[in-house]
Scaffold this motif. Structure first.
Motif, PDB file in Angstrom:
ATOM      1  N   UNK A 162      -5.551 -43.918  87.577  1.00 29.83           N
ATOM      2  CA  UNK A 162      -5.991 -45.052  88.387  1.00 29.83           C
ATOM      3  C   UNK A 162      -7.105 -44.621  89.330  1.00 29.83           C
ATOM      4  N   UNK A 163      -6.923 -43.488  89.996  1.00 30.78           N
ATOM      5  CA  UNK A 163      -7.915 -43.017  90.966  1.00 30.78           C
ATOM      6  C   UNK A 163      -9.226 -42.610  90.296  1.00 30.78           C
ATOM      7  N   UNK A 164      -9.158 -42.051  89.110  1.00 26.01           N
ATOM      8  CA  UNK A 164     -10.378 -41.699  88.405  1.00 26.01           C
ATOM      9  C   UNK A 164     -11.189 -42.949  88.066  1.00 26.01           C
ATOM     10  N   UNK A 165     -10.514 -44.006  87.666  1.00 24.27           N
ATOM     11  CA  UNK A 165     -11.224 -45.268  87.383  1.00 24.27           C
ATOM     12  C   UNK A 165     -11.802 -45.855  88.664  1.00 24.27           C
ATOM     13  N   UNK A 166     -11.091 -45.680  89.784  1.00 20.34           N
ATOM     14  CA  UNK A 166     -11.665 -46.089  91.073  1.00 20.34           C
ATOM     15  C   UNK A 166     -12.991 -45.363  91.311  1.00 20.34           C
ATOM     16  N   UNK A 197     -14.119 -49.774  94.669  1.00 24.87           N
ATOM     17  CA  UNK A 197     -14.044 -48.342  94.442  1.00 24.87           C
ATOM     18  C   UNK A 197     -12.838 -47.668  95.061  1.00 24.87           C
ATOM     19  N   UNK A 198     -11.958 -48.457  95.710  1.00 25.94           N
ATOM     20  CA  UNK A 198     -10.757 -47.889  96.299  1.00 25.94           C
ATOM     21  C   UNK A 198     -11.022 -47.241  97.645  1.00 25.94           C
ATOM     22  N   UNK A 199      -9.963 -47.021  98.411  1.00 27.04           N
ATOM     23  CA  UNK A 199     -10.123 -46.518  99.766  1.00 27.04           C
ATOM     24  C   UNK A 199     -10.481 -45.042  99.832  1.00 27.04           C
ATOM     25  N   UNK A 241     -15.833 -46.832  89.329  1.00 25.39           N
ATOM     26  CA  UNK A 241     -16.313 -48.091  89.908  1.00 25.39           C
ATOM     27  C   UNK A 241     -17.167 -47.808  91.139  1.00 25.39           C
ATOM     28  N   UNK A 242     -16.695 -46.900  91.993  1.00 25.66           N
ATOM     29  CA  UNK A 242     -17.455 -46.560  93.200  1.00 25.66           C
ATOM     30  C   UNK A 242     -18.821 -45.976  92.845  1.00 25.66           C
ATOM     31  N   UNK A 243     -18.876 -45.160  91.815  1.00 29.48           N
ATOM     32  CA  UNK A 243     -20.133 -44.530  91.424  1.00 29.48           C
ATOM     33  C   UNK A 243     -21.186 -45.566  91.045  1.00 29.48           C
ATOM     34  N   UNK A 244     -20.740 -46.719  90.557  1.00 29.18           N
ATOM     35  CA  UNK A 244     -21.670 -47.773  90.137  1.00 29.18           C
ATOM     36  C   UNK A 244     -21.901 -48.825  91.219  1.00 29.18           C
TER      37      UNK A 244
END
Length: 499
Positions: A191-195, A341-343, A198-201
């Motif tokens: 889950x965190x890797x997918x966050x 991108x998550x916290x 998303x943040x990278x983009x």
């Protein structure tokens, strides 16, 4: 609801990152709010001087600024009839303020409402460091000074901050879902890797570097353990300077101002419920009836199922929260559970994270997709508020609405065990965690236990006992549900494995 004067739509969004080379040169929280609202106003093509409602997410990094409604209104040249700040910084606040703005539009009370928040903890830390060194003698403390109080029972056992408490949910849910430690940690890492992807983009994110599941799982000096089983890359990153805001209008007002239809994002209905404030007054740690109620009610109110959503934002201060939420919602683990991108990677600006999520959800829905689901969480897994957004009208939505579903959550709550503070004798582990210092070494631990009479009590973990520490952390056996002893010690009560 068919009256365009009473249909709420988001017309403008804005978010800012402020990261000068010297953190001391950064903006304060008020400056970040002004910057974010200016971006949102430019996005909407609406002057901020014309808003008639302004709602502010409370902030902690520059508490010396005091209450911000009047200073912020003055800074943007507005004189809104409704101008207020949330009573405390909770993670669900931006969604609640959005729901309140939608209600005011639905009631015909306002036509243009702005919601904004920001945290400048990076700037605060830089200035505090200079003040401590004597370099800046004019500097006044910017953090709220807590009133000195005797620590309560939970705090005496190390349960003081969210990072201490959420592991209780992580360990209890892992056992309830019959996962091994490795399986549960792998789910968190995926889950965190997918966050991070998303943040990278996302240009609004704070950390824009992808992290693989292996990166998340690898514990080393750059990803030190925090509170078992969480490491640094699994917890919120609050050392940021970020601001985000958005503007809500009636559909009729948006059309009068000539805003293109494909720029309008419709606000759906929301639902909220809370857990008891006292963490030892919860009925359980392997789930949350208030979370379950808020999610289920939001689906029902909008007459939707998980299949209707192209995107979701599941609050992510710690892995147990989106893991519980995705199971309740039915969101698969292999789809990103964030649009921001998550916290950890998007950034964790205390109570204002969901403002960034709302901004990012609007951006995504403008580009593609029909509907998005937002779940916010705050406190110590305490506050829950969900809402739906759509690039198309949400037929079931009707405002104003009562989004408080506390009574329904309470009706579902199981019995809360009596708390016994001076118990010694046989007990069963309900949940636990181990705390680590900045050097990565364990320095304490706590067990939440149930007595044979189903009472709840706490016990310290002696982390110098290598065998006991391994029992709790090596994953060879599930500690939750196992029997042991609470024994009286000179300084309190400790946990001992069953003979």
């Amino acid at each position: 609801m068919t009256d365009p004067e009473r249909i709420p739509v988001i017309i403008g969004v804005g978010q800012v990152n402020d990261r000068p080379d010297d953190p001391d040169d950064g903006l304060d929280s008020l400056g970040l709010m002004v910057a974010a609202l200016n971006v949102a106003a430019a996005d909407a093509g609406v002057p901020l001087t014309e808003i008639d409602s302004l709602a502010i997410v409370d902030q902690i990094s520059f508490h010396s600024l005091g209450k911000l409604p009047e200073p912020l209104a003055a800074a943007i040249g507005a004189s809104p009839a409704i101008n207020y700040q949330s009573d405390a910084p909770h993670g669900d606040t931006p969604v609640r303020l959005l729901n309140e703005a939608a209600n005011r539009i639905g009631a015909g009370e306002v036509k243009l409402a702005a919601i904004v928040g920001a945290e400048a903890l990076r700037t605060a830390a830089g200035r505090a460091a200079k003040a401590a060194s004597g370099e800046d003698k004019s500097y006044n403390a910017i953090r709220k000074v807590a009133t000195r109080r005797e620590p309560n029972y939970a705090q005496l056992h190390g349960l003081s901050a969210p990072v201490d408490v959420y592991p209780l949910y992580e360990n209890a849910t892992r056992a309830a879902w019959r996962q091994s430690l490795a399986e549960a940690q792998t789910e968190s890492a995926e889950i965190w890797s997918r966050f991070s992807d998303v943040a990278a983009a996302n240009q609004g994110a704070w950390i824009r570097k992808p992290a693989s599941p292996e990166d998340i799982l690898r514990v080393d000096e750059r990803n030190r353990p925090i509170a078992f089983p969480y490491s640094k890359l699994m917890v919120a990153n609050s050392s940021v300077n970020q601001g985000a805001g958005f503007i809500v209008a009636s559909l009729a007002e948006a059309r009068r101002r000539g805003i293109a239809e494909d720029r309008l994002i419709y606000v759906g209905m929301g639902a909220a419920a809370k857990e008891p404030a006292g963490i030892l007054r919860r009925d359980r740690y392997d789930g949350s009836v208030s979370m379950e109620t808020s999610i289920a009610r939001t689906l029902d109110l909008n007459r939707m199922t998980v299949a209707d959503f192209d995107f979701v934002e599941l609050y992510s201060c710690f892995p147990c929260v989106p893991k519980m939420a995705r199971r309740t919602l039915g969101w698969p683990v292999d789809k990103p559970a964030t649009v921001f991108g998550g916290l950890t990677f998007g950034g964790g600006p205390i109570a204002n994270y969901m403002s960034h999520a709302i901004v990012s959800m609007v951006d995504r829905l403008r580009d593609e997709g029909r509907y998005g689901f937002l779940f916010a969480n705050g406190g110590f897994a305490t506050d829950n508020h969900c809402i739906v957004l759509g690039s198309e009208p949400i037929a079931a939505a009707s405002f104003p609405q009562d989004f408080d579903y506390q009574a329904e959550a309470e009706a579902k709550r199981g019995p809360v065990p009596e708390l016994v503070k001076d118990y010694a004798g046989p007990a069963t582990i309900e949940s636990f965690t181990v705390f680590y210092g900045r050097d990565g070494a364990p320095n304490a631990g706590v067990v939440v236990a149930r007595t044979p009479n189903d009472e709840r009590t706490l016990a310290h973990v002696d982390v110098s006992d290598a065998a006991l520490l391994a029992f709790f952390t090596d994953g060879k056996r599930e500690p939750v549900g196992t029997a042991g002893q609470v024994v009286a010690l000179g300084e309190g009560f400790g946990w001992r494995a069953a003979p």
